[in-house]
Design a protein around this motif. Structure first.
Motif, PDB file in Angstrom:
ATOM      1  N   ALA A  88      46.381  34.910  32.190  1.00  0.00           N
ATOM      2  CA  ALA A  88      45.412  33.889  31.972  1.00  0.00           C
ATOM      3  C   ALA A  88      43.916  34.499  32.831  1.00  0.00           C
ATOM      4  CB  ALA A  88      45.942  32.571  33.031  1.00  0.00           C
ATOM      5  N   PRO A  89      43.339  35.229  32.034  1.00  0.00           N
ATOM      6  CA  PRO A  89      41.873  35.730  32.501  1.00  0.00           C
ATOM      7  C   PRO A  89      40.975  34.749  33.137  1.00  0.00           C
ATOM      8  CG  PRO A  89      42.571  36.721  30.503  1.00  0.00           C
ATOM      9  CD  PRO A  89      43.423  35.611  30.503  1.00  0.00           C
ATOM     10  N   PRO A  90      39.969  34.685  33.823  1.00  0.00           N
ATOM     11  CA  PRO A  90      39.264  33.982  34.324  1.00  0.00           C
ATOM     12  C   PRO A  90      38.339  33.331  33.138  1.00  0.00           C
ATOM     13  CG  PRO A  90      39.205  35.721  35.928  1.00  0.00           C
ATOM     14  CD  PRO A  90      40.155  36.077  34.856  1.00  0.00           C
ATOM     15  N   ALA A  91      37.688  32.183  33.242  1.00  0.00           N
ATOM     16  CA  ALA A  91      36.736  31.742  32.303  1.00  0.00           C
ATOM     17  C   ALA A  91      35.615  32.280  32.266  1.00  0.00           C
ATOM     18  CB  ALA A  91      36.782  30.247  32.571  1.00  0.00           C
ATOM     19  N   ASN A  92      35.278  33.158  33.323  1.00  0.00           N
ATOM     20  CA  ASN A  92      33.924  33.548  33.357  1.00  0.00           C
ATOM     21  C   ASN A  92      33.958  35.041  33.008  1.00  0.00           C
ATOM     22  OD1 ASN A  92      35.229  35.062  35.445  1.00  0.00           O
ATOM     23  ND2 ASN A  92      33.750  34.403  36.964  1.00  0.00           N
ATOM     24  N   GLY A  93      35.196  35.546  32.658  1.00  0.00           N
ATOM     25  CA  GLY A  93      35.262  36.815  31.997  1.00  0.00           C
ATOM     26  C   GLY A  93      35.109  37.941  32.877  1.00  0.00           C
ATOM     27  N   LYS A  94      35.511  37.479  34.127  1.00  0.00           N
ATOM     28  CA  LYS A  94      35.325  38.631  35.144  1.00  0.00           C
ATOM     29  C   LYS A  94      36.721  38.769  35.867  1.00  0.00           C
ATOM     30  CE  LYS A  94      30.279  38.091  35.594  1.00  0.00           C
ATOM     31  NZ  LYS A  94      29.237  37.991  36.370  1.00  0.00           N
ATOM     32  N   PRO A  95      37.434  39.471  35.312  1.00  0.00           N
ATOM     33  CA  PRO A  95      38.898  39.562  35.998  1.00  0.00           C
ATOM     34  C   PRO A  95      38.910  40.484  37.202  1.00  0.00           C
ATOM     35  CG  PRO A  95      38.958  40.807  34.281  1.00  0.00           C
ATOM     36  CD  PRO A  95      37.704  39.879  34.123  1.00  0.00           C
ATOM     37  N   LEU A  96      37.867  41.526  37.210  1.00  0.00           N
ATOM     38  CA  LEU A  96      37.941  42.371  38.644  1.00  0.00           C
ATOM     39  C   LEU A  96      37.343  41.471  39.728  1.00  0.00           C
ATOM     40  CD1 LEU A  96      36.163  45.625  37.216  1.00  0.00           C
ATOM     41  CD2 LEU A  96      38.520  45.283  38.125  1.00  0.00           C
ATOM     42  N   HIS A  97      36.245  40.706  39.564  1.00  0.00           N
ATOM     43  CA  HIS A  97      35.942  39.825  40.651  1.00  0.00           C
ATOM     44  C   HIS A  97      36.934  38.857  41.283  1.00  0.00           C
ATOM     45  CE1 HIS A  97      31.423  39.613  39.363  1.00  0.00           C
ATOM     46  NE2 HIS A  97      31.933  40.872  39.534  1.00  0.00           N
ATOM     47  N   ALA A  98      38.144  38.271  40.356  1.00  0.00           N
ATOM     48  CA  ALA A  98      39.011  37.445  40.963  1.00  0.00           C
ATOM     49  C   ALA A  98      40.058  38.514  41.676  1.00  0.00           C
ATOM     50  CB  ALA A  98      39.803  36.826  39.738  1.00  0.00           C
ATOM     51  N   LEU A  99      40.264  39.456  41.116  1.00  0.00           N
ATOM     52  CA  LEU A  99      41.231  40.450  41.674  1.00  0.00           C
ATOM     53  C   LEU A  99      40.682  40.783  42.964  1.00  0.00           C
ATOM     54  CD1 LEU A  99      44.040  41.849  40.950  1.00  0.00           C
ATOM     55  CD2 LEU A  99      42.755  43.571  40.085  1.00  0.00           C
ATOM     56  N   ALA A 100      39.294  41.109  43.033  1.00  0.00           N
ATOM     57  CA  ALA A 100      38.658  41.566  44.381  1.00  0.00           C
ATOM     58  C   ALA A 100      38.804  40.717  45.537  1.00  0.00           C
ATOM     59  CB  ALA A 100      37.323  41.896  44.151  1.00  0.00           C
ATOM     60  N   LEU A 101      38.997  39.425  45.071  1.00  0.00           N
ATOM     61  CA  LEU A 101      39.298  38.348  46.100  1.00  0.00           C
ATOM     62  C   LEU A 101      40.715  38.180  46.455  1.00  0.00           C
ATOM     63  CD1 LEU A 101      36.611  35.785  44.911  1.00  0.00           C
ATOM     64  CD2 LEU A 101      36.623  36.972  46.730  1.00  0.00           C
ATOM     65  N   THR A 102      41.733  38.332  45.579  1.00  0.00           N
ATOM     66  CA  THR A 102      43.027  38.158  45.679  1.00  0.00           C
ATOM     67  C   THR A 102      43.936  39.078  46.089  1.00  0.00           C
ATOM     68  OG1 THR A 102      43.603  38.358  43.305  1.00  0.00           O
ATOM     69  CG2 THR A 102      42.870  36.021  44.012  1.00  0.00           C
ATOM     70  N   LEU A 103      43.492  40.358  45.822  1.00  0.00           N
ATOM     71  CA  LEU A 103      44.347  41.223  46.074  1.00  0.00           C
ATOM     72  C   LEU A 103      44.391  42.197  47.553  1.00  0.00           C
ATOM     73  CD1 LEU A 103      46.694  42.902  44.826  1.00  0.00           C
ATOM     74  CD2 LEU A 103      45.062  44.524  43.756  1.00  0.00           C
ATOM     75  N   PRO A 104      42.993  42.094  48.145  1.00  0.00           N
ATOM     76  CA  PRO A 104      43.222  42.797  49.432  1.00  0.00           C
ATOM     77  C   PRO A 104      43.700  42.160  50.571  1.00  0.00           C
ATOM     78  CG  PRO A 104      40.982  43.084  48.483  1.00  0.00           C
ATOM     79  CD  PRO A 104      41.601  42.117  47.467  1.00  0.00           C
ATOM     80  N   PRO A 105      43.806  40.748  50.446  1.00  0.00           N
ATOM     81  CA  PRO A 105      44.691  40.106  51.751  1.00  0.00           C
ATOM     82  C   PRO A 105      46.027  40.594  51.511  1.00  0.00           C
ATOM     83  CG  PRO A 105      43.168  38.576  50.758  1.00  0.00           C
ATOM     84  CD  PRO A 105      43.097  39.835  49.834  1.00  0.00           C
ATOM     85  N   LEU A 106      46.644  40.463  50.359  1.00  0.00           N
ATOM     86  CA  LEU A 106      48.244  41.043  50.162  1.00  0.00           C
ATOM     87  C   LEU A 106      48.266  42.523  50.664  1.00  0.00           C
ATOM     88  CD1 LEU A 106      48.924  39.295  46.644  1.00  0.00           C
ATOM     89  CD2 LEU A 106      49.866  38.987  49.138  1.00  0.00           C
ATOM     90  N   LEU A 107      47.421  43.437  50.778  1.00  0.00           N
ATOM     91  CA  LEU A 107      47.459  44.782  51.017  1.00  0.00           C
ATOM     92  C   LEU A 107      47.189  44.924  52.640  1.00  0.00           C
ATOM     93  CD1 LEU A 107      45.651  46.393  48.081  1.00  0.00           C
ATOM     94  CD2 LEU A 107      48.278  46.038  48.227  1.00  0.00           C
ATOM     95  N   LEU A 108      46.802  43.889  53.277  1.00  0.00           N
ATOM     96  CA  LEU A 108      46.841  44.086  54.696  1.00  0.00           C
ATOM     97  C   LEU A 108      48.190  44.470  55.493  1.00  0.00           C
ATOM     98  CD1 LEU A 108      44.169  41.266  55.620  1.00  0.00           C
ATOM     99  CD2 LEU A 108      43.922  43.723  55.731  1.00  0.00           C
ATOM    100  N   PRO A 109      49.148  44.086  55.067  1.00  0.00           N
ATOM    101  CA  PRO A 109      50.291  44.224  55.655  1.00  0.00           C
ATOM    102  C   PRO A 109      50.646  45.796  55.761  1.00  0.00           C
ATOM    103  CG  PRO A 109      50.652  42.132  54.797  1.00  0.00           C
ATOM    104  CD  PRO A 109      49.536  42.723  54.422  1.00  0.00           C
ATOM    105  N   LEU A 110      50.029  46.409  54.672  1.00  0.00           N
ATOM    106  CA  LEU A 110      50.499  47.718  54.649  1.00  0.00           C
ATOM    107  C   LEU A 110      50.410  48.415  56.010  1.00  0.00           C
ATOM    108  CD1 LEU A 110      49.240  48.701  51.105  1.00  0.00           C
ATOM    109  CD2 LEU A 110      51.457  48.705  51.786  1.00  0.00           C
ATOM    110  N   PHE A 111      49.289  48.120  56.694  1.00  0.00           N
ATOM    111  CA  PHE A 111      48.953  48.759  58.052  1.00  0.00           C
ATOM    112  C   PHE A 111      50.145  48.464  58.922  1.00  0.00           C
ATOM    113  CE2 PHE A 111      44.715  47.772  56.309  1.00  0.00           C
ATOM    114  CZ  PHE A 111      44.413  49.321  56.366  1.00  0.00           C
ATOM    115  N   ALA A 112      50.924  47.586  58.997  1.00  0.00           N
ATOM    116  CA  ALA A 112      52.077  47.168  59.680  1.00  0.00           C
ATOM    117  C   ALA A 112      53.457  47.727  59.289  1.00  0.00           C
ATOM    118  CB  ALA A 112      52.161  45.951  59.854  1.00  0.00           C
ATOM    119  N   LEU A 113      53.596  48.576  58.200  1.00  0.00           N
ATOM    120  CA  LEU A 113      54.952  48.996  57.708  1.00  0.00           C
ATOM    121  C   LEU A 113      55.696  49.653  58.522  1.00  0.00           C
ATOM    122  CD1 LEU A 113      54.365  49.606  53.811  1.00  0.00           C
ATOM    123  CD2 LEU A 113      55.450  47.694  55.122  1.00  0.00           C
ATOM    124  N   ALA A 114      55.023  50.476  59.462  1.00  0.00           N
ATOM    125  CA  ALA A 114      55.785  51.226  60.416  1.00  0.00           C
ATOM    126  C   ALA A 114      56.855  50.070  61.329  1.00  0.00           C
ATOM    127  CB  ALA A 114      54.880  51.697  61.480  1.00  0.00           C
TER     128      ALA A 114
END
Length: 111
Positions: A26-52
């Motif tokens: 379901a691509p965004p209506a504005n046609g800019k999936p990279l903008h949506a991904l830039a907002l949604t993906l980084p918070p999910l990657l933060l826990p990588l710092f705590a994988l130890a």
């Protein structure tokens, strides 16, 4: 499957769902999936710092997943075109938070 493994699998599914959602399902209506991904993906990657420390990483993931659960429910309700990926997002979050609760309950019984 252990609760920790289930939690990490649900987290991985949540991370993989984001690009699938915004580029294919379901691509965004504005046609800019990279903008949506830039907002949604980084918070999910933060826990990588705590994988130890896997339990701490799961705690971080669980806290972050609460926001994604809300996003999934709102998107499913408000935008019919995104209903399938939004409900998948909410289901991944429920599985993740359930796995954290299961792990906590097992540790309390063992300890």
């Amino acid at each position: 499957m252990t609760p920790q493994r289930l939690g990490f699998v649900a987290w991985a599914a949540l991370v993989l769902l984001q690009p699938l959602w915004y580029f294919w399902l379901a691509p965004p209506a504005n046609g800019k999936p990279l903008h949506a991904l830039a907002l949604t993906l980084p918070p999910l990657l933060l826990p990588l710092f705590a994988l130890a420390r896997p339990r701490r990483a799961l705690l971080w993931i669980g806290i972050i997943a609460l926001f994604y659960f809300c996003h999934g429910v709102v998107a499913a309700w408000a935008v019919p075109a995104t209903r399938v990926p939004a409900l998948l997002e909410a289901a991944c979050c429920v599985a993740l938070i359930g796995a954290i609760g299961w792990d906590t309950r097992q540790r309390k019984r063992a300890g």
